[in-house]
Scaffold this motif. Structure first.
Motif, mmCIF file in Angstrom:
data_model
loop_
_atom_site.group_PDB
_atom_site.id
_atom_site.type_symbol
_atom_site.label_atom_id
_atom_site.label_comp_id
_atom_site.label_asym_id
_atom_site.label_seq_id
_atom_site.Cartn_x
_atom_site.Cartn_y
_atom_site.Cartn_z
ATOM 1 N N GLN A 28 0.964 -1.090 -0.028
ATOM 2 C CA GLN A 28 0.008 0.049 0.189
ATOM 3 C C GLN A 28 1.039 1.251 0.037
ATOM 4 O O GLN A 28 0.497 2.193 -0.724
ATOM 5 C CB GLN A 28 -0.925 0.030 1.050
ATOM 6 C CG GLN A 28 -1.903 1.127 1.307
ATOM 7 C CD GLN A 28 -2.600 1.207 2.330
ATOM 8 O OE1 GLN A 28 -2.371 0.280 3.326
ATOM 9 N NE2 GLN A 28 -3.688 1.993 2.546
ATOM 10 N N ARG A 29 1.986 1.147 0.714
ATOM 11 C CA ARG A 29 3.016 2.381 0.692
ATOM 12 C C ARG A 29 3.755 2.584 -0.426
ATOM 13 O O ARG A 29 3.786 3.686 -0.898
ATOM 14 C CB ARG A 29 3.690 2.418 2.189
ATOM 15 C CG ARG A 29 3.471 2.979 3.298
ATOM 16 C CD ARG A 29 4.112 2.791 4.568
ATOM 17 N NE ARG A 29 5.478 3.179 4.763
ATOM 18 C CZ ARG A 29 6.367 2.393 5.383
ATOM 19 N NH1 ARG A 29 5.784 1.418 5.855
ATOM 20 N NH2 ARG A 29 7.692 2.743 5.764
ATOM 21 N N ALA A 30 4.100 1.357 -1.039
ATOM 22 C CA ALA A 30 4.800 1.530 -2.329
ATOM 23 C C ALA A 30 3.804 2.057 -3.267
ATOM 24 O O ALA A 30 4.219 2.905 -4.112
ATOM 25 C CB ALA A 30 5.105 0.211 -2.767
ATOM 26 N N SER A 31 2.624 1.601 -3.333
ATOM 27 C CA SER A 31 1.394 2.245 -4.622
ATOM 28 C C SER A 31 1.472 3.612 -3.963
ATOM 29 O O SER A 31 1.016 4.450 -5.204
ATOM 30 C CB SER A 31 0.187 1.306 -4.127
ATOM 31 O OG SER A 31 -0.735 1.832 -5.110
ATOM 32 N N GLN A 32 1.105 4.269 -2.707
ATOM 33 C CA GLN A 32 0.804 5.516 -2.637
ATOM 34 C C GLN A 32 1.832 6.374 -3.162
ATOM 35 O O GLN A 32 2.007 7.576 -3.518
ATOM 36 C CB GLN A 32 0.639 5.636 -1.194
ATOM 37 C CG GLN A 32 0.381 6.807 -0.772
ATOM 38 C CD GLN A 32 0.087 7.224 0.934
ATOM 39 O OE1 GLN A 32 0.375 6.352 1.697
ATOM 40 N NE2 GLN A 32 -0.500 8.389 1.073
#
Length: 123
Positions: free
Chosen positions: A6-10
């Protein structure tokens, strides 16, 4: 693991948005420069046209030394008329060669392709 994804996507989304803002700002700056350059080219064209008018007046004045002013002006006017006529004939010839305004070669190629497809489907 899902939190990392999720953090990587954000972060990826933020990176892409940042790059898009940078590209937008860069293109805006380039657009301004193109606008200024176009304006300067237009101004140069106007000044160049005025320069040619001054050159014509100079030629008339130079011819007016041995001839009457009206004769000098008439000679320059006739010369400019001949130049304009030659340019107009050349332009007409180019326009005639471009007519009709349709891609004739492409149309012929498409007709040949359609005929080939029809022939191959009848086999």
């Amino acid at each position: 693991m899902s939190e990392l994804v999720q953090r990587a996507s954000q972060q990826l989304t933020e990176l892409v948005r940042g790059e898009m803002r940078l590209a937008q700002a860069e293109m805006k700056e380039k657009g301004k420069r193109y606008g200024k350059g176009g304006g300067l080219f237009g101004g140069a064209g106007v000044v160049g046209f005025l320069m040619l008018q001054a050159l014509v007046a100079t030629v008339i004045a130079a011819l007016a030394v041995p001839l009457p002013v009206w004769a000098a002006a008439l000679i320059v006017t006739a010369l400019l008329g001949v130049i304009a006529a030659v340019m107009a004939l050349g332009g007409k010839k180019q326009v005639d060669r471009a007519s009709p305004p349709k891609p004739e070669q492409t149309i012929e190629n498409l007709k040949a392709d359609v005929a080939e497809i029809k022939e191959s489907t009848h086999r």
